[in-house]
Design an enzyme around this catalytic site. Structure first.
Site, PDB file in Angstrom:
ATOM      1  N   SER A   1       0.710  -1.038   0.145  1.00 51.79           N
ATOM      2  CA  SER A   1       0.001  -0.103   0.226  1.00 51.79           C
ATOM      3  C   SER A   1       0.959   1.277  -0.112  1.00 51.79           C
ATOM      4  O   SER A   1       2.145   1.287   0.463  1.00 51.79           O
ATOM      5  CB  SER A   1      -0.853  -0.057   1.303  1.00 51.79           C
ATOM      6  OG  SER A   1      -1.630   1.280   1.412  1.00 51.79           O
TER       7      SER A   1
ATOM      8  N   TYR B   1      -1.333  -0.444  10.278  1.00 47.29           N
ATOM      9  CA  TYR B   1      -1.527  -0.661   8.845  1.00 47.29           C
ATOM     10  C   TYR B   1      -0.296  -0.551   7.996  1.00 47.29           C
ATOM     11  O   TYR B   1       0.387  -1.057   7.366  1.00 47.29           O
ATOM     12  CB  TYR B   1      -2.845  -0.003   7.919  1.00 47.29           C
ATOM     13  CG  TYR B   1      -3.108  -0.443   6.833  1.00 47.29           C
ATOM     14  CD1 TYR B   1      -3.884  -1.568   6.517  1.00 47.29           C
ATOM     15  CD2 TYR B   1      -2.753   0.625   5.657  1.00 47.29           C
ATOM     16  CE1 TYR B   1      -4.318  -1.924   5.088  1.00 47.29           C
ATOM     17  CE2 TYR B   1      -3.073   0.182   4.507  1.00 47.29           C
ATOM     18  CZ  TYR B   1      -3.860  -1.084   4.065  1.00 47.29           C
ATOM     19  OH  TYR B   1      -4.264  -1.374   2.705  1.00 47.29           O
TER      20      TYR B   1
HETATM   21  P1  NAP Z   1     -11.669  -5.649   1.005  1.00 48.00           P
HETATM   22  O1  NAP Z   1     -12.716  -5.008  -0.069  1.00 48.00           O
HETATM   23  O2  NAP Z   1     -12.031  -5.194   2.197  1.00 48.00           O
HETATM   24  O3  NAP Z   1     -11.753  -7.307   0.760  1.00 48.00           O
HETATM   25  C1  NAP Z   1     -10.770  -8.000   1.699  1.00 48.00           C
HETATM   26  C2  NAP Z   1     -10.851  -9.248   1.116  1.00 48.00           C
HETATM   27  O4  NAP Z   1      -9.663 -10.033   2.262  1.00 48.00           O
HETATM   28  C3  NAP Z   1     -11.772 -10.092   1.253  1.00 48.00           C
HETATM   29  O5  NAP Z   1     -12.084 -11.000   0.276  1.00 48.00           O
HETATM   30  C4  NAP Z   1     -11.816 -10.991   2.640  1.00 48.00           C
HETATM   31  O6  NAP Z   1     -12.424 -11.922   2.692  1.00 48.00           O
HETATM   32  C5  NAP Z   1     -10.275 -11.210   2.855  1.00 48.00           C
HETATM   33  N1  NAP Z   1     -10.028 -11.198   4.102  1.00 48.00           N
HETATM   34  C6  NAP Z   1      -9.848 -10.379   4.857  1.00 48.00           C
HETATM   35  N2  NAP Z   1      -9.431 -10.896   6.243  1.00 48.00           N
HETATM   36  C7  NAP Z   1      -8.989 -12.153   5.735  1.00 48.00           C
HETATM   37  C8  NAP Z   1      -8.261 -13.141   6.674  1.00 48.00           C
HETATM   38  N3  NAP Z   1      -7.937 -13.052   7.716  1.00 48.00           N
HETATM   39  N4  NAP Z   1      -7.993 -14.357   5.705  1.00 48.00           N
HETATM   40  C9  NAP Z   1      -8.430 -14.539   4.458  1.00 48.00           C
HETATM   41  N5  NAP Z   1      -9.142 -13.617   3.829  1.00 48.00           N
HETATM   42  C10 NAP Z   1      -9.285 -12.367   4.363  1.00 48.00           C
HETATM   43  O7  NAP Z   1     -10.217  -5.088   0.671  1.00 48.00           O
HETATM   44  P2  NAP Z   1      -9.342  -4.510  -0.708  1.00 48.00           P
HETATM   45  O8  NAP Z   1      -9.688  -3.072  -0.644  1.00 48.00           O
HETATM   46  O9  NAP Z   1      -9.851  -5.193  -1.851  1.00 48.00           O
HETATM   47  O10 NAP Z   1      -8.034  -4.730  -0.091  1.00 48.00           O
HETATM   48  C11 NAP Z   1      -7.344  -6.040  -0.620  1.00 48.00           C
HETATM   49  C12 NAP Z   1      -5.795  -5.561  -0.164  1.00 48.00           C
HETATM   50  O11 NAP Z   1      -5.332  -4.470  -1.062  1.00 48.00           O
HETATM   51  C13 NAP Z   1      -5.609  -5.569   1.093  1.00 48.00           C
HETATM   52  O12 NAP Z   1      -4.258  -6.065   1.385  1.00 48.00           O
HETATM   53  C14 NAP Z   1      -5.267  -3.931   1.252  1.00 48.00           C
HETATM   54  O13 NAP Z   1      -4.754  -3.639   2.401  1.00 48.00           O
HETATM   55  C15 NAP Z   1      -4.810  -3.713   0.024  1.00 48.00           C
HETATM   56  N6  NAP Z   1      -4.836  -2.215  -0.266  1.00 48.00           N
HETATM   57  C16 NAP Z   1      -6.138  -1.783  -0.631  1.00 48.00           C
HETATM   58  C17 NAP Z   1      -6.581  -0.601  -0.976  1.00 48.00           C
HETATM   59  C18 NAP Z   1      -7.775   0.208  -1.111  1.00 48.00           C
HETATM   60  O14 NAP Z   1      -7.789   1.378  -1.036  1.00 48.00           O
HETATM   61  N7  NAP Z   1      -8.934  -0.520  -1.262  1.00 48.00           N
HETATM   62  C19 NAP Z   1      -5.399   0.235  -1.118  1.00 48.00           C
HETATM   63  C20 NAP Z   1      -4.026  -0.161  -1.030  1.00 48.00           C
HETATM   64  C21 NAP Z   1      -3.996  -1.482  -0.537  1.00 48.00           C
HETATM   65  P3  NAP Z   1     -14.277 -11.984   2.960  1.00 48.00           P
HETATM   66  O15 NAP Z   1     -15.131 -11.743   1.712  1.00 48.00           O
HETATM   67  O16 NAP Z   1     -14.447 -13.517   3.403  1.00 48.00           O
HETATM   68  O17 NAP Z   1     -14.271 -11.299   4.232  1.00 48.00           O
END
Ligand code: NAP
Length: 243
Positions: A141, A154
């Site tokens: 990130s 984070y």
């Molecule tokens: P999201 O929409 O909240 O989705 C999170 C995903 O992770 C879901 O599929 C969830 O599964 C799964 N998950 C959460 N905890 C878990 C665990 N303990 N074991 C297995 N699966 C787990 O998040 P996102 O925005 O797509 O983020 C994905 C990644 O990108 C993360 O690492 C986040 O830090 C990173 N990121 C995101 C952004 C952003 O702006 N969105 C920016 C920078 C980095 P369930 O559906 O079963 O809950």
């Protein structure tokens, strides 16, 4: 057959990566923690592309759950291996540090950092033994590069993931395994839906949040044969927010 494993593949960026892999013709293991409906939906969409998809439920923060689920899959697939790994699962528990409960510190590190460790360590030996090697992409990130106030936990988890990416890349380079990280800025997913998007978008030179598909395109490239000489890199994808 070479499979891909996407942790947190049920929603957001992980979902978009699963769909990108389907377009690339790579069979996908969709990991999720609790949202089986969302995971099933991704599976159906991948299969609609004519590509094999399987669900694999485990909490990445639990070594026992990860080991059991992956060992079980391997036992059922003696001729296959996981050649592509996307360590994507992550959570946010934002708070200023002086008010941060210990649980929020630990949970965030447990998922992003320990999850990376448990899953990657399990899969590495097989990747290293195969002639075709493997590809690992870690979802870091902007917070891990810049540090974001209100996100000490984070930012620490993602900065550690970046350090681990660079170190591991050097360990396994001779085995034809590449390890890279992607560092997104603000992307439209469930994780960011509680943020004031209009206000924050003004800080981004492109004046908008990114789309999951835009991040998935970058991940897809890093997993492809074309990216065979790229390793130990951290690639930002943030609309110019931080360079
Ligand atoms: P999201 O929409 O909240 O989705 C999170 C995903 O992770 C879901 O599929 C969830 O599964 C799964 N998950 C959460 N905890 C878990 C665990 N303990 N074991 C297995 N699966 C787990 O998040 P996102 O925005 O797509 O983020 C994905 C990644 O990108 C993360 O690492 C986040 O830090 C990173 N990121 C995101 C952004 C952003 O702006 N969105 C920016 C920078 C980095 P369930 O559906 O079963 O809950």
């Amino acid at each position: 057959m070479k499979y891909a494993l996407v942790t947190g593949g049920s929603r957001g960026l992980g979902r978009a990566v699963c769909l990108k892999l389907a377009k690339m013709g790579i069979p996908v293991l969709i990991n999720y923690q609790s949202n089986v409906t969302a995971a099933e939906e991704v599976k159906t969409l991948v299969q609609a592309e004519g590509v094999d998809a399987e669900l694999i439920r485990f909490d990445v923060a639990s070594k026992t759950e990860a080991d059991e689920a992956l060992a079980c899959w391997e036992a059922e697939h003696p001729d296959d291996y996981i050649a592509y790994l996307v360590n994507n699962a992550g959570i946010r528990r934002d708070n200023v540090m002086f008010m941060m409960p210990e649980t929020d510190w630990h949970e965030v590190l447990d998922v992003s950092l320990n999850g990376f460790f448990y899953v990657t360590r399990f899969l590495l030996p097989k990747m290293m033994m195969r002639k075709h090697g493997g590809r690992i992409v870690n979802m870091a990130s902007l917070s891990g590069l810049k540090g974001m106030p209100g996100q000490v936990n984070y930012s620490a988890a993602k900065a550690a993931l970046i350090g681990a990416t660079k170190a591991l890349a050097q360990e396994v380079a001779l085995r034809n395994v590449t390890v890279n990280a992607v560092a997104p800025g603000f992307i439209e997913t469930d994780m960011t839906k509680d943020l004031p998007q209009e206000e924050l978008a003004k800080l981004v030179p492109m004046h908008r949040f990114g789309k999951p598909e835009e991040v998935a395109a970058l991940v897809g490239f890093l997993l492809s044969d074309e990216a065979s000489y790229i390793t130990g890199e951290v690639i930002s994808i943030n609309g110019g927010l931080y360079t």
